[in-house]
Design a protein around this motif. Structure first.
Motif, mmCIF file in Angstrom:
data_model
loop_
_atom_site.group_PDB
_atom_site.id
_atom_site.type_symbol
_atom_site.label_atom_id
_atom_site.label_comp_id
_atom_site.label_asym_id
_atom_site.label_seq_id
_atom_site.Cartn_x
_atom_site.Cartn_y
_atom_site.Cartn_z
ATOM 1 N N PRO A 174 0.828 -1.212 0.000
ATOM 2 C CA PRO A 174 0.000 0.000 0.000
ATOM 3 C C PRO A 174 0.858 1.257 0.000
ATOM 4 C CG PRO A 174 -0.830 -1.604 1.580
ATOM 5 C CD PRO A 174 0.479 -2.136 1.097
ATOM 6 N N GLY A 175 0.487 2.207 -0.847
ATOM 7 C CA GLY A 175 1.258 3.430 -0.981
ATOM 8 C C GLY A 175 2.331 3.347 -2.036
ATOM 9 N N SER A 176 2.606 2.131 -2.524
ATOM 10 C CA SER A 176 3.630 1.964 -3.554
ATOM 11 C C SER A 176 3.085 1.167 -4.725
ATOM 12 C CB SER A 176 4.866 1.270 -2.965
ATOM 13 O OG SER A 176 5.819 1.005 -3.973
ATOM 14 N N SER A 177 2.893 -0.127 -4.519
ATOM 15 C CA SER A 177 2.397 -0.989 -5.599
ATOM 16 C C SER A 177 1.431 -2.017 -5.037
ATOM 17 C CB SER A 177 3.563 -1.717 -6.289
ATOM 18 O OG SER A 177 4.461 -0.797 -6.863
ATOM 19 N N VAL A 178 0.225 -2.029 -5.576
ATOM 20 C CA VAL A 178 -0.772 -3.032 -5.222
ATOM 21 C C VAL A 178 -1.342 -3.573 -6.523
ATOM 22 C CG1 VAL A 178 -2.959 -3.525 -4.080
ATOM 23 C CG2 VAL A 178 -1.338 -1.922 -3.021
ATOM 24 N N GLY A 179 -1.258 -4.874 -6.684
ATOM 25 C CA GLY A 179 -1.743 -5.492 -7.915
ATOM 26 C C GLY A 179 -0.671 -6.351 -8.548
ATOM 27 N N TYR A 180 -0.953 -6.881 -9.710
ATOM 28 C CA TYR A 180 -0.002 -7.759 -10.381
ATOM 29 C C TYR A 180 1.202 -6.957 -10.898
ATOM 30 C CZ TYR A 180 -3.136 -11.728 -10.110
ATOM 31 O OH TYR A 180 -3.909 -12.752 -9.640
#
Length: 697
Positions: free
Chosen positions: A43-49
C-alpha cells in the motif's frame, strides 16, 4: 513459517491435484511469469499484479536468469530500482516451471532472518501460486521446502554456508555490504559460483548491489566505454561480464545516450529545495530538455547495450558485442523508477554542503553510492597536492617566526604535541587558531629539545637533550612552554590570548605512554592549577566506521606491567582516516571564510612539505616515501580536538558563543598586562566521565 496444507475431501479433488503435478511446465520467461502470477501488496507503492512496463530495465536481467548462455549474472544499480524483487520473481518462476534448489545469501545472519520473515513470507502470502507449493508443516527460518522436493536456503556469507554444498541457483543480495574475504577463503561471489559449478550451463550464480567500495585509482582512464573504474565488490564482478548499460533515446533528436547524474540541470540556488524542484534532464547531443514527467516514456523506450554495441536511430543495433559467460548490467540512479530527479539533486546538494563545512565524506559517499549508483572517489584521492600550492596562499597577518601573533578573527587556540623519541627526542608543538567561519590558522610551530635536569649526584645538567620516553620529569616542560603559553593579538593592543586546550600524542616508543599517563596524573594531583582540564592525551585509530572522535578511559592495568592506565586518565581516540580526509579537504579550499587552513607568511618550506607528505589510497592514508609528517598529524589532531565535549565546535552558536569563543573584547581567554593569573579554570573547562557520556549519547 507455516502455510496451510491443502485438504482433499474427495477422490476427485485428489485426482485433479495429481494431474496438475503431472502437467508439463509452462514455457514462460521470468519476466512473463512475474507479470502473469506475481501479486504485490505494498500500500502506498504498488498493489496489484507485477507490471513490466513500470520497471522495463528489469525485464532483460530477469530473463537472463533462465538462459543457458550464461552461468552468472551481475546487476549493479542504485537503491529503489526494484532489483531485489528480481529474486522473488526468479523464485516463483523456478517453483512453477523448473523446480531446483536455490540459495539466497544475505549480508548477515540477522538480515537473512529478517528477509525470510518479511519479504519472503509476504510474497508467499500474496502470490498464491507459489505459496500453495510450500510443503505443509513447520519450516526453519533459513530452510524452506516445497512439495516438489525443491529447497530454498536463506543463508549469510560464512565459509560453513558457502562450502560443502552443491546448489544450482544462488543469489547474493546487497553484495557490497558483505565481507569481501569470507573467513580468509576469498570473496563471496567466487565461493557461491563454486557451488553451482558442477551444473555447468544449467547453474546460475547472481549478485546484485549498489556500489559500496571506493575507487582505488582516481587517475584511471577507461580502456573501453562501458568499463567500470577499479574498485572492489560488485563493479569488479560487472567488469568480468559483457558490460551492459541502460540507454535512453532523446525525445527530441532520437539519439541514444546513457543518462547519468551529470545530465541533470538545476538552478544555482542557496535554497536547495528550490533548486531540486526545478531539476530537468538535458540531452548531451542536442540539448533538448526532458521534464521529470518524461522519465517513464524514456524508460519504456530504453534498451540495454552490451559493450561494443551501438544503437542506431532506426532502432537497429550494430557493433561487436563483448562476449562473456557472465551477463552483467549497470544502470544509474537517473533511471530508477522509485527515485525522482529532485530527490537525487537534493540529497547531493545537502551532502556536498556537509562535506564543504566539515570535510565529512560520509553523506556524500552514501548518496553517490545508493542514490546515483556510482562508486565513490574520495576527494583526497583525486589528485596529489604540491607544497607550493599551499605556500602560495600564505598570509601576512603580522608577527614573525620569532614573534608569532594571533591573526584577526581567531576565537580560541588549540596546541597539539607530537612526541619524538630516540635520536630525535623532542616535543613537536603546533598551535592552531580557530575562526567562527570554520577556518583554522597555524599560529606557531616549535620544538622543545632541551631541558635542565638533575642527575643522580644532584648536579644540574644544563640544556640536556630531553627524553620523553625515559624521563618523566621532562614532561613538566610542557606546563610553562605550552599549556601556560600565550600569544599577542595581531591588533597591537598589547593583549594576549592563552591556549584553550593542549592535546598530546600518547603513543610511540616504549615508555612514552607510561610517562604521558603519569604526567596527566601529576597535573591532576600535584600541580595545583588544575591544568589537567586543559591537557588531554590522544591516540589515533584508523577506521571507516568509528566516530571521528571518542573519549575513553582505557584500563590496561592487567596487561601493562608499568601500570600506565588504570581507567582514570581520559584519552581522545581519533578516527585518523576520517579526520585526515577532513583536513585534506580543508587544505584544498583556496578561499578563507569557509573552512580552510591558513598559513603565516613566515612559515618555512618544511611546514608545507609535511602537510603534503601523506597520500590517500582507497583504504587509508600512507606515507610511502617516509617523509616527515608531524605538521600533518598535528593539524588533524587539532581538528579532532575541537570536537571534544568541552569545545564541540560544530555545535557552537556563533551568535551567542561561550565566553572563551567570543570576539576578543569579550573573550575570557584574552587578557592584558594587568591580569595576574590568566589560568582560571571555569565550569566549561571541567569534564568527567558522566558528562562526556551524556554529551555523546
Amino acid at each position: 513459517m507455516k502455510l496451510p496444507e491443502p485438504k482433499f475431501d474427495s477422490l476427485e479433488r485428489l485426482r485433479v491435484a495429481a494431474a496438475a503435478m503431472l502437467r508439463p511446465a509452462e514455457r514462460i520467461t521470468v519476466s512473463q511469469y512475474a507479470e502473469k502470477y506475481r501479486y504485490l501488496n505494498n500500500p502506498g507503492s504498488s498493489v496489484g499484479y507485477w507490471r513490466n512496463e513500470k520497471t522495463p530495465y528489469l525485464v532483460e536481467p530477469m530473463d537472463e536468469l533462465s538462459s543457458l548462455d550464461y552461468t552468472a549474472a551481475i546487476f549493479v544499480g542504485p537503491a529503489r530500482t526494484g532489483k531485489s524483487d528480481m529474486f522473488l520473481n526468479w523464485l516463483g518462476h523456478t517453483v512453477e516451471t523448473d523446480p531446483a534448489d536455490m540459495m539466497l545469501i544475505h549480508m548477515t545472519q540477522n538480515t537473512a532472518r529478517d528477509w525470510s520473515q518479511g519479504d519472503l513470507k509476504k510474497m508467499l502470502r500474496h502470490t498464491s501460486t507459489v505459496g500453495a507449493q510450500v510443503s505443509p508443516g513447520k519450516h526453519n527460518t533459513h530452510d524452506l521446502r516445497f512439495k516438489s522436493g525443491m529447497r530454498l536456503l536463506i543463508k549469510w556469507p560464512s565459509i560453513s554456508e558457502l562450502s560443502g554444498k552443491t546448489i544450482p541457483r544462488i543469489w547474493g543480495m546487497d553484495y557490497d555490504r558483505m565481507d569481501q574475504d569470507v573467513d580468509g577463503e576469498g570473496n563471496p561471489f567466487d565461493l557461491m559460483r563454486k557451488r553451482t559449478e558442477s551444473f555447468k550451463r544449467f547453474g546460475m550464480t547472481v549478485a546484485e548491489s549498489s556500489p559500496g567500495f571506493e575507487v582505488t585509482n582516481a587517475k584511471w582512464v577507461a580502456s573501453s566505454p562501458h568499463e567500470a573504474p577499479p574498485t572492489k565488490g560488485i563493479l569488479e564482478l560487472y567488469n568480468r561480464g559483457d558490460r551492459r548499460r541502460w540507454y535512453w533515446r532523446c525525445l527530441h533528436c532520437n539519439e541514444a545516450f546513457e543518462a547519468g547524474f551529470e545530465h541533470l540541470v538545476y538552478p544555482n540556488s542557496s535554497d536547495f529545495m528550490e533548486a531540486a524542484e526545478a531539476t530537468v534532464l538535458v540531452c548531451p547531443h542536442c540539448g533538448g530538455v526532458h521534464e521529470p514527467s518524461d522519465k517513464q516514456a524514456l524508460n519504456v523506450n530504453g534498451k540495454w547495450l552490451k559493450e561494443g554495441e551501438i544503437w542506431l536511430p532506426d532502432g537497429s543495433v550494430t557493433g561487436k558485442a563483448r562476449r562473456s559467460n557472465i551477463a552483467s548490467f549497470w544502470m544509474k540512479g537517473t533511471a530508477a523508477v522509485f527515485q525522482d530527479w529532485s530527490s537525487l539533486v537534493l540529497n547531493y546538494l545537502q551532502a556536498q554542503e556537509a562535506y564543504d563545512k566539515t570535510g565529512d565524506t560520509g553523506p556524500l559517499k552514501k548518496t553517490i553510492n545508493t542514490d546515483q549508483g556510482l562508486p565513490f572517489t574520495p576527494p583526497s584521492l583525486k589528485a596529489g597536492r604540491l607544497p607550493e600550492e599551499l605556500k602560495d596562499r600564505a598570509e601576512d597577518w603580522g608577527g614573525s617566526k620569532e614573534y608569532p601573533v594571533v591573526p584577526d578573527g581567531v576565537r580560541f587556540l588549540i596546541a597539539t604535541i607530537d612526541v619524538q623519541a630516540g635520536s630525535r627526542s623532542a616535543f613537536v608543538v603546533q598551535v592552531q587558531g580557530f575562526h567562527a567561519s570554520g577556518d583554522v590558522a597555524i599560529v606557531d610551530t616549535f620544538k622543545i629539545r632541551k631541558s635542565d635536569r638533575i642527575d643522580e649526584n644532584d648536579a644540574r645538567l644544563e640544556h640536556h637533550l630531553i627524553d620523553p620516553a625515559g624521563y618523566p620529569e621532562d614532561w613538566e616542560l610542557l606546563v610553562p612552554q605550552v599549556i601556560e603559553r600565550s600569544y599577542p593579538l595581531a591588533d597591537n593592543s598589547g593583549r594576549r590570548m592563552q591556549i584553550k586546550l593542549t592535546t598530546c600524542d600518547s603513543g610511540g616508543k616504549e615508555g612514552v605512554t607510561t610517562n604521558a599517563y603519569a604526567f596527566w596524573r601529576w597535573l591532576r594531583d600535584k600541580h595545583g592549577k588544575a591544568h589537567h582540564n586543559r591537557f588531554l592525551l590522544v591516540k589515533g585509530e584508523p577506521s571507516k566506521t568509528a566516530p571521528r572522535m571518542r573519549v575513553g578511559y582505557p584500563d590496561t592495568s592487567k596487561k601493562d606491567r608499568f601500570n600506565a592506565s588504570r581507567g582514570d586518565v581520559p584519552v581522545m581516540f581519533f578516527n585518523s582516516t576520517q579526520l585526515k580526509d577532513q583536513a585534506y579537504a580543508m587544505l584544498g579550499r583556496k578561499d578563507s571564510g569557509g573552512g580552510t587552513v591558513r598559513f603565516p607568511i613566515w612559515a618555512e618550506n618544511w611546514l608545507y612539505s609535511q602537510l603534503t607528505a601523506e597520500v590517500r589510497t582507497a583504504d587509508r592514508w600512507e606515507n610511502s616515501s617516509k617523509k616527515k609528517n608531524e605538521a600533518w598529524d598535528l593539524l588533524y589532531y587539532a581538528i579532532g580536538s575541537a570536537l571534544h565535549p568541552t569545545i564541540r565546535i560544530e555545535h557552537i552558536n556563533w551568535e551567542m558563543p561561550p565566553k572563551w569563543a567570543e570576539e576578543w573584547d569579550q573573550n575570557d581567554l584574552v587578557f592584558g598586562e594587568d591580569t595576574a593569573d590568566p589560568f582560571i579554570v571555569t565550569d566549561s573547562d571541567k569534564f568527567d566521565l558522566a558528562s562526556i557520556a551524556a554529551d555523546l549519547a
